[in-house]
Design an enzyme around this catalytic site. Structure first.
Site, PDB file in Angstrom:
ATOM      1  N   ASP A 125     -39.660  25.271  -3.106  1.00  0.00           N
ATOM      2  CA  ASP A 125     -39.998  26.062  -4.290  1.00  0.00           C
ATOM      3  C   ASP A 125     -40.887  27.220  -3.858  1.00  0.00           C
ATOM      4  O   ASP A 125     -41.949  27.012  -3.270  1.00  0.00           O
ATOM      5  CB  ASP A 125     -40.738  25.181  -5.298  1.00  0.00           C
ATOM      6  CG  ASP A 125     -40.804  25.813  -6.674  1.00  0.00           C
ATOM      7  OD1 ASP A 125     -40.973  27.054  -6.747  1.00  0.00           O
ATOM      8  OD2 ASP A 125     -40.705  25.083  -7.675  1.00  0.00           O
ATOM      9  N   ASP A 171     -35.660  31.956   1.992  1.00  0.00           N
ATOM     10  CA  ASP A 171     -35.129  33.297   1.796  1.00  0.00           C
ATOM     11  C   ASP A 171     -36.165  34.223   1.177  1.00  0.00           C
ATOM     12  O   ASP A 171     -35.844  35.337   0.774  1.00  0.00           O
ATOM     13  CB  ASP A 171     -33.889  33.239   0.889  1.00  0.00           C
ATOM     14  CG  ASP A 171     -34.199  32.609  -0.460  1.00  0.00           C
ATOM     15  OD1 ASP A 171     -34.655  31.444  -0.474  1.00  0.00           O
ATOM     16  OD2 ASP A 171     -33.997  33.260  -1.501  1.00  0.00           O
ATOM     17  N   THR A 176     -26.669  24.967   2.486  1.00  0.00           N
ATOM     18  CA  THR A 176     -26.833  24.249   1.237  1.00  0.00           C
ATOM     19  C   THR A 176     -26.513  25.150   0.051  1.00  0.00           C
ATOM     20  O   THR A 176     -26.377  26.367   0.178  1.00  0.00           O
ATOM     21  CB  THR A 176     -28.279  23.742   1.099  1.00  0.00           C
ATOM     22  OG1 THR A 176     -29.150  24.883   0.948  1.00  0.00           O
ATOM     23  CG2 THR A 176     -28.700  22.946   2.334  1.00  0.00           C
ATOM     24  N   TYR A 187     -28.509  25.999  -2.220  1.00  0.00           N
ATOM     25  CA  TYR A 187     -29.618  26.935  -2.411  1.00  0.00           C
ATOM     26  C   TYR A 187     -29.443  28.149  -1.506  1.00  0.00           C
ATOM     27  O   TYR A 187     -29.693  29.283  -1.917  1.00  0.00           O
ATOM     28  CB  TYR A 187     -30.949  26.238  -2.110  1.00  0.00           C
ATOM     29  CG  TYR A 187     -31.279  25.150  -3.093  1.00  0.00           C
ATOM     30  CD1 TYR A 187     -31.700  25.444  -4.386  1.00  0.00           C
ATOM     31  CD2 TYR A 187     -31.160  23.810  -2.732  1.00  0.00           C
ATOM     32  CE1 TYR A 187     -31.993  24.443  -5.291  1.00  0.00           C
ATOM     33  CE2 TYR A 187     -31.457  22.797  -3.639  1.00  0.00           C
ATOM     34  CZ  TYR A 187     -31.875  23.123  -4.917  1.00  0.00           C
ATOM     35  OH  TYR A 187     -32.157  22.125  -5.815  1.00  0.00           O
ATOM     36  N   GLU A 188     -29.010  27.919  -0.288  1.00  0.00           N
ATOM     37  CA  GLU A 188     -28.787  29.048   0.614  1.00  0.00           C
ATOM     38  C   GLU A 188     -27.627  29.906   0.130  1.00  0.00           C
ATOM     39  O   GLU A 188     -27.690  31.142   0.181  1.00  0.00           O
ATOM     40  CB  GLU A 188     -28.506  28.553   2.024  1.00  0.00           C
ATOM     41  CG  GLU A 188     -28.240  29.712   2.998  1.00  0.00           C
ATOM     42  CD  GLU A 188     -28.209  29.256   4.442  1.00  0.00           C
ATOM     43  OE1 GLU A 188     -29.292  29.130   5.030  1.00  0.00           O
ATOM     44  OE2 GLU A 188     -27.100  29.021   4.959  1.00  0.00           O
TER      45      GLU A 188
END
Length: 238
Positions: free
Chosen positions: A143, A179, A216, A218-219
């Site tokens: 997060d 990121d 993933t 998220y990536e």
């Protein structure tokens, strides 16, 4: 009563993330009911282990090296590593129960046998992990807490890094993927003072994913939105 402690004996620890999201699917409720208890690493909570007796990792994984993933999200990377490294025991820690349920489904599908799951705050797990017991740790797309006043909530702060450093063996590897450029900044400022060396000699060492990496969700979202992933590798000093 000590004002800094819960009636159970636990220290008061602020937790700012989510524990549960939208309703779980019926299959996910089944995974939680049928699989989670058997995969839990032992007496982690304060009520069940008020003396904070260390976990018996030999009983959990035998003589395997033990790895830890902090905040495994939907569990893609955790299961991938477990399948690719059957000789290693891996503990995944995630307080968000929807993510835990997603992971349990993936574990069933992959038939991974070398995993344990702590569905809670990693600091409670740090309390009972033996010192110098981990050979590797992963912090992947944590997060970001983007507002400056919330940066103290990030994992890369002494509240988390100090106990992590104690649990890692000398020479252990700590991987961080993010990121968020400011998260990179804070990581590089905060991690080395806790006894880590950054293993980078040039830009390719943080721009290129690890050889055993699996991207993933998220990536993939970060890439779709035009953000550049950073892959930071640290080694615990002796």
């Amino acid at each position: 009563m000590d004002n800094d402690r819960h009636p159970s004996g636990a220290p008061w620890r602020n937790f700012y993330g989510r524990f549960k999201g939208k309703g779980l699917r019926k299959s996910q409720e089944v995974y939680l009911d049928e699989d989670l208890a058997a995969l839990s690493p032992g007496a982690v909570g304060w009520e069940e282990n008020p003396d904070r007796t260390p976990l018996d990792l030999d009983a959990l994984f035998g003589d395997r090296d033990v790895w830890l993933e902090v905040g495994f999200g939907g569990g893609e990377h955790l299961v991938h590593q477990a399948v690719q490294n059957p000789g290693v025991g891996i503990i995944g820690c995630e307080p968000y129960i929807n993510g835990v349920a997603m992971l349990l489904g993936k574990i069933r599908e992959a038939e991974a046998r070398n995993l344990a799951v702590h569905p809670g705050d990693v600091r409670d797990l740090f309390d009972v992990l033996p010192d110098r017991s981990l050979s590797r740790a992963f912090l992947l797309y944590p997060d970001p807490w983007p507002k400056k006043r919330h940066h103290r909530r990030r994992f890369v702060t002494p509240d988390y890094l100090e106990p992590l450093a104690r649990k890692l063996k000398p020479g252990a590897i700590f991987r961080v993927a993010t990121d968020i450029p400011d998260y990179v900044r804070q990581t590089l400022e905060e991690v080395p003072p806790q006894g880590f060396d950054w293993l980078a000699e040039g830009p390719a060492d943080w721009r290129r994913p690890w050889d055993d990496w699996i991207s993933t969700r998220y990536e993939q979202k970060a890439l779709r939105e035009g953000r550049m992933p950073h892959y930071l590798t640290f080694r615990r000093a002796g």
